[in-house]
Write a protein that holds these residues in place. Structure first.
Motif: not given
Length: 294
Positions: A63-75
């Protein structure tokens, strides 16, 4: 790296936390546990190798990673080796579902999950891969990386494998090790370990779905990398113009030079684009921006 009208290219590295990148990609004293936000200003995807070895992180970490990466970023995380190599995809249903659930806080930032098959996972085990793909959750991308020689022999096994991916909308991960193996291991200090870890397999270029994944494993010699990357410039632009969403993950033998090689590759793709003005310029690395202030 996005071209909204023609398609989308996601560019990334094998990781985001690498202390060797301090002073260039990152500031000279950047803490690695806070590097994701800076990484995401320069790259739009990451190849999540850590899950292959240690499984999915805790939900609060994701969840923390999701707040640090922009919407267009992909893991793009790998399925754990416990499921692919120890269990060989046999009877993994509940653990697979739990793995996907643990990554769910990423939402739209979750890119294709990669299934790296063992080096001896051949035609006689494709039924297990088929069962996994049949229950693959909708809305979650899938990419499969073969390693068995039979899946590169252009025979019935490879045809069956490719057709299985096409049927289930899964992509074939293309591991390009031509540059890495273009010289003996003693040509550079970092080559021996990299060559021992990567399988020497032919490169079969094929897009079986909508998000082809290319893992370009470079050499210590940057000119060799430039030469071997040349055919990818046209191919990646072709896929983008077809409306596909290719992923390009760039490695070097010890990954120290991977950020710079990735940026060079992106610039070449941009220069060859039919609409280069619609592409964002290669981003300056946070460490470079910081150095420019002094």
């Amino acid at each position: 790296m996005v071209n909204e009208k023609e398609g989308r290219l996601h560019l990334g590295l094998a990781m985001w936390a690498n202390p060797d990148w301090r002073g260039t990609l990152y500031g000279p004293h950047a803490p690695m546990n806070e590097s994701l936000a800076d990484y995401a200003t320069a790259f739009s995807a990451v190849e999540g190798n850590t899950t292959f070895y240690s499984g999915a992180p805790k939900a609060e970490t994701v969840a923390a990673w999701a707040t640090l990466a922009p919407r267009e970023f992909r893991f793009c995380f790998k399925l754990p080796s416990r499921l692919t190599h120890e269990r060989r995809l046999d009877g993994i249903e509940s653990e697979f579902e739990a793995f996907v659930a643990q990554l769910s806080p990423l939402g739209e930032r979750l890119g294709p999950i990669m299934v790296q098959l063992p080096r001896n996972f051949g035609g006689d085990e494709l039924d297990k891969l088929a069962r996994l793909l049949e229950r693959w959750p909708k809305g979650v991308g899938c990419a499969v990386e073969p390693r068995d020689p039979a899946m590169f022999a252009k025979g019935e096994v490879e045809k069956e494998f490719n057709q299985l991916l096409i049927t289930h909308g899964a992509d074939r991960v293309m591991l390009d090790v031509r540059a890495l193996f273009s010289t003996p291991a003693d040509a550079a200090p970092s080559l021996a370990k990299a060559q021992s870890e990567k399988p020497k397999r032919p490169l079969h270029v094929i897009s079986t779905a909508n998000a082809p994944i290319v893992r370009f494993i470079g050499h210590a010699d940057m000119q060799r990398n430039a030469d071997y990357f040349t055919p990818w410039v046209e191919r990646l632009n072709l896929w983008i113009n077809q409306g596909k969403t290719p992923f390009l993950f760039v490695h070097t033998p010890d990954n120290k030079a991977a950020p710079w090689l990735a940026r060079q590759c992106y610039q070449r793709i941009l220069d060859a684009s039919s609409n280069p003005s619609e592409w964002p310029a290669p981003a300056a690395f946070p460490g470079e921006r910081q150095n420019a202030l002094f």
